[in-house]
Scaffold this active site. Structure first.
Site, short mmCIF file in Angstrom:
data_model
loop_
_atom_site.label_atom_id
_atom_site.label_comp_id
_atom_site.label_asym_id
_atom_site.label_seq_id
_atom_site.Cartn_x
_atom_site.Cartn_y
_atom_site.Cartn_z
N GLY A 9 0.82 -1.20 0.00
CA GLY A 9 0.00 0.00 0.00
C GLY A 9 0.86 1.25 0.00
N GLY A 12 -0.46 5.00 -1.04
CA GLY A 12 -1.49 5.71 -0.27
C GLY A 12 -0.94 6.92 0.46
CD GLN A 13 -3.53 11.20 4.21
OE1 GLN A 13 -4.33 10.40 4.67
NE2 GLN A 13 -3.58 12.49 4.49
CG ASP A 35 -0.69 0.66 -3.75
OD1 ASP A 35 -1.80 0.14 -4.02
OD2 ASP A 35 -0.56 1.56 -2.91
CB ILE A 36 -3.63 -2.66 -6.25
CG1 ILE A 36 -4.32 -3.70 -7.11
CG2 ILE A 36 -4.40 -1.33 -6.18
CD1 ILE A 36 -5.50 -4.38 -6.46
NE ARG A 37 -3.94 3.85 -6.12
CZ ARG A 37 -3.27 4.87 -5.59
NH1 ARG A 37 -2.37 5.52 -6.29
NH2 ARG A 37 -3.50 5.25 -4.34
CG ASP A 53 -5.05 -8.31 -5.01
OD1 ASP A 53 -5.22 -7.88 -3.84
OD2 ASP A 53 -5.92 -8.94 -5.65
CE1 TYR A 143 -9.39 2.01 7.93
CE2 TYR A 143 -10.03 3.68 9.54
CZ TYR A 143 -9.05 3.03 8.81
OH TYR A 143 -7.73 3.39 8.96
CE LYS A 147 -7.06 -0.07 9.64
NZ LYS A 147 -5.79 -0.66 9.16
#
Length: 312
Positions: A9, A12-13, A35-37, A53, A143, A147
């Site tokens: 990941g 991401g941010q 990451d997936i992208r 993935d 979410y 978690k």
């Protein structure tokens, strides 16, 4: 000391900034982003990158074995506001990616795992002020449920299989480097952008909605410091409370007005208000301070100065 670290990941941010910080510390070639992208140019060009993935165990295992990965930072997740729109997809991503990495650690294919939890684990019945480390948790969002479940699995894998998993409950995070990723606290990034672009901001939370927040530099440092800590001193293997500052939208607006006096804010609450109302307004992080010396460096005034200066 060099070690092979995998970030899942990484686009991401949090993942983007964490990857760059770890590459600076441990060497570009030793930190594998995935990451997936694909991500930003800086991320892609500064070290190894793999399309992954995280819900695919075999693909994850292949990368771990190929790079002889020792530590994993699992940052892949669907955040609060987005997860409410796609509950089953959020559950699949958030839980399967965690199980895959926990099982790799159980099988001794990695040595150590960082997985972030969130203040979303708390619910409307949780004490709002100085929310304790151990308290009632009845999350009302997909979410938050994922978690809280993840925290229990982390503690279980540590107790049952000796997995070295480490976690913090992140508050809302503020950064000028990467776009927010669909969270309820995203207003605290958007407000700075709109202050400079338009001189005004329409907030999706109402006045007086006080939430725990943290500047991204503190969040990145917390993750790395926890991973570098002596495991024998860690008493929490579910997830540590982590605090820095707490404020409501009007307080962040006032801090901006100290720099841009003409800035105005209005309020137009949407579905994210109910999510915010179920979360704490401040956090007791004394256990993290005691166990591994946690201490934040950024308050609201310093955060505002950093955000406005860098976004300009």
């Amino acid at each position: 000391m060099t070690k092979s670290i995998l970030i899942i990941g990484a686009c991401g941010q949090i993942g983007t900034e964490l990857t760059l910080a770890l590459r600076e510390k441990y060497g570009d070639v030793n930190v594998i982003a995935s990451d997936i992208r694909e991500g930003t140019d800086v991320l892609m060009k500064s070290g190894p990158f793999e399309i992954l993935d995280a819900t695919n165990y075999d693909a994850l295992e292949d990368i771990v074995m190929h790079y002889e990965v020792e530590e994993v930072y699992l940052m892949a997740a669907m955040l609060s506001a987005t997860a409410e729109k796609f509950p089953e997809r959020a559950w699949t991503l958030n839980m399967n990616s965690l199980f895959n990495t926990l099982n790799l650690a159980k099988e001794k294919k990695i040595d150590k795992l960082f997985w972030p939890s969130s203040i979303a684990v708390f619910g409307s019945n949780t004490p709002k002020e100085q929310t304790p480390q151990h308290t009632l948790m009845e999350p009302s969002t997909v979410y938050g449920i994922s978690k809280q479940t993840g925290e229990r699995w982390c503690a279980y894998y540590h107790a049952k299989y000796g997995v070295d998993v480490r976690s913090v409950r992140f508050p809302g995070l503020i950064s000028w480097k990467t776009q927010p990723g669909g969270g309820t606290t995203d207003y605290a990034v958007e407000i700075y952008v709109k202050a400079l672009e338009k001189g005004s901001y329409s907030c999706f939370l109402k006045k007086g909605t006080k939430l725990p927040m943290m500047f991204m530099d503190d969040a990145i440092r917390a993750a790395i410091e926890l991973m570098e800590s002596d495991g024998a001193k860690l008493s929490i293997r579910s997830s540590y409370n982590l605090g820095a500052m707490s404020f409501a939208p009007e307080e962040i607006a006032e801090s901006i007005q100290a720099v841009i006096p003409t800035f105005t804010i209005s309020y137009n609450p949407d579905f994210r208000q109910a999510i915010a109302d179920s979360w704490p307004s401040s956090i007791d992080d004394s256990q993290a301070r005691k166990d591994w010396g946690w201490s934040p460096e950024f308050d609201l005034a310093r955060t505002t100065a950093e955000m406005l200066e860098n976004l300009r």
